[in-house]
Scaffold this active site. Structure first.
Site, PDB file in Angstrom:
ATOM      1  CD  GLU A 170      -2.702  -1.371   0.412  1.00  0.00           C
ATOM      2  OE1 GLU A 170      -2.836  -0.344  -0.196  1.00  0.00           O
ATOM      3  OE2 GLU A 170      -4.028  -2.542   0.264  1.00  0.00           O
TER       4      GLU A 170
ATOM      5  CB  CYS B  55      -2.392   6.741   1.811  1.00  0.00           C
ATOM      6  SG  CYS B  55      -4.074   5.717   3.206  1.00  0.00           S
TER       7      CYS B  55
END
Ligand code: NAP
EC number: 1.2.1.77
Length: 525
Positions: free
Chosen positions: A255, A294
């Site tokens: 990720e 994020c």
């Protein structure tokens, strides 16, 4: 105080001075961490043999009950975690809640969902495959839990949620957890693990934590383990090419960073609910956790005719946000987590300014409320405007990990699609439009490059879960630049901690193996 590491069923202090974790408002050193001298190979082997075996002796529903107990414990200690978040991350109460309550909510969600898997220990997938003229020889696909360790190398911005959104599905699958939180904010993750260990909820070896440098960790993972990494694309690239990871084909989930978009449809004109919903969400995304998410909105794609009005509306709301020490009255936006992050944000901002106009903020000398700008790590919320569309370079490539977003006007739907795709793979895009034709053209055209697309119109209104909020029942992860990983998505997350194997044999053998299995279709239910 030096935080101890929990490995091979013991608390072990790392050698040497270690690294100081600091308060990003005052610059004060809080605690120290060190992983020096830890025998990582032994720690991983202990986790596999002790933790893994003990977890696998339990059924899915028994493991789900352990998750429920963990959630209850963390809930009871929530105030202590908020205090650590404030001191070590400069988190406002809302920011701390995003991380800590988000973690507890996610664990509870897996505790609930896991019950549905019942008293089974592995998963059976699909129907028998005919392999002979009669049923004397057939095939059956199974998903078997990994016999290795789930190694989590995490980013600094979610010390609580980042650990538990991964640990909940791993533990439910029967796979022990080895956590390596990011150094600057490791305190909260360490404290949570210490509390779970002290409560004796999990068998020895089911959870380990090492704070400080990862050192030789990747030299000791093997083909039965899974490494789940969250962090920057640069570190991810180093992991993908690590000789041991390559040689042993270690399963790796990444990720990474992402230049996410918010997209206003042609109908989202000033005065419409869609315009107002977009403004609210953009401001929220720029300010919650000071933009250190994020999933945060980095690029705002707006029809050329409304982009200036949008800039004014967002700027107006940003002007009302008090930025400073979260301990001060009325402060809504805190600092970044460290001076290093502040320097990185300033560097990224300088690149963006080469091709953008500053609409709001961007003052390097601005004075945060109740804090000394010289020692603290503040970045003023900054809205930029870039009229270069696809020709811009930095806007589509540079993720400023802070309260910074850029408005990019688009000419037509094809242009909006091309700009969104120029992120080269993102975690999320949110679309603000009630125009069915626009949504119908846009969403399929960007879906292969986005892990999640959220569409908001007047009917959805305030009921949406948020551009940046990751819901445990929905997929989190994105292709390309975002790392190509997949997490959460309800029980789908368990797939990463199992391996598919087809067993070919007679019906009696397959019946016996199926007795301890539950239908894998439940993962997508
Ligand atoms: P980072 O510098 O890449 O660090 C991430 C983790 O990797 C830390 O635990 C770090 O440990 C560790 N690490 C660094 N070098 C390593 C190596 N050679 N071998 C093994 N581990 C190593 O990222 P960050 O600055 O903490 O996080 C910010 C980034 O994460 C942003 O770009 C953000 O977009 C991304 N992020 C993505 C998601 C997502 O779900 N997609 C979520 C949150 C954040 P140390 O701290 O000890 O160096």
């Amino acid at each position: 105080m030096k935080l101890a590491n929990y490995v091979y069923g013991q608390w072990v202090e790392g050698a040497g001075e270690g690294t100081a974790l600091t308060d990003p408002v005052t610059g004060e050193a809080l605690v120290r961490v060190s992983s020096d001298g830890i025998d990582v190979a032994h720690a991983l082997e202990f986790a596999r043999t002790h933790g893994g075996a003990a977890l696998k002796a339990l059924t899915y529903e028994e493991r789900a009950a352990k998750l429920a107990a963990i959630a209850e414990l963390l809930q009871a200690k929530r105030a202590e975690y908020f205090d650590i978040s404030l001191r070590n991350s400069g988190a406002t109460e809302g920011d701390a809640s995003f991380d800590v309550d988000g973690a507890i909510f996610t664990i509870k969600s897996y505790a609930r969902a896991g019950k549905a898997l019942g008293a089974a220990r592995h998963l059976k997938e699909g129907a028998r495959v005919a392999l002979a003229k009669t049923d004397v020889f057939q095939g059956q696909h199974f998903l078997m839990p990994l016999t290795g360790v789930a190694v989590f190398i995490n980013a600094f911005n979610f010390p609580a949620w980042g650990l538990w959104e991964k640990a909940a599905p791993a533990l439910l699958a029967g796979v022990p957890v080895f956590a390596k939180p990011a150094t600057p904010t490791a305190w909260l993750a360490q404290r949570m693990v210490a509390d779970v260990v002290a409560a004796g909820i999990l068998p020895p070896g089911a959870i380990s934590i090492v704070c400080g440098s990862a050192r030789d960790l990747l030299d000791h993972v093997n083909e039965c383990d899974v490494v789940s990494f969250t962090g920057s694309a640069d570190t991810a690239a180093r992991m993908r090419t690590h000789p041991n990871v390559v040689a042993r084909s270690v399963r790796l989930n990444v990720e990474a960073d992402s230049v996410n978009s918010a997209i206003l449809g042609p109908d989202a004109q000033p005065g419409t609910p869609e315009f107002d919903l977009a403004v609210k969400e953009i401001v929220r995304e720029m300010t919650v956790k000071t933009g250190q998410k994020c999933t945060a909105i980095r690029r705002i794609l707006a029809p050329a005719g409304v982009s200036r009005a949008l800039a004014d509306a967002v700027s107006g709301k940003l002007a009302g946000c008090k930025v400073g020490d979260p301990r001060s009255e009325g402060v809504r936006v805190g600092p970044l987590v460290s001076k290093a992050q502040q320097a990185a944000a300033f560097e990224g901002l300088a690149k963006l300014r080469q091709e953008c106009e500053v609409v709001f903020g961007g003052d390097p000398d601005f004075e945060p409320v109740g804090a000394d700008a010289a020692v603290s790590a503040f970045v003023q919320p900054t809205l930029l405007y870039c009229d270069k569309g696809l020709a811009a370079r930095f806007v589509h490539d540079v993720e400023v990990f802070g309260p910074v977003a850029t408005i990019v006007p688009y000419a037509d739907t094809r242009d909006a699609i091309a700009i969104a795709r120029r992120g080269h793979g993102s975690l999320v895009a949110s679309v603000y439009s009630g125009d069915a034709a626009f949504v119908g053209e846009l969403v399929p055209a960007i879906a292969d490059l986005h892990g999640r697309v959220m569409v908001v119109d007047a009917a959805v209104g305030a009921n949406h879960t948020g551009h940046g909020n990751v819901m445990p029942g929905c997929l989190h992860g994105g292709p390309g630049r975002a790392g190509g990983g997949e997490e959460l998505g309800g029980l789908r997350a368990l797939a990463m901690y199992h391996r598919r194997c087809v067993v070919q044999g007679g019906p009696a053998v397959l019946d016996a193996l199926s007795r301890d299995a539950v239908d894998a279709a439940l993962l997508g239910a």
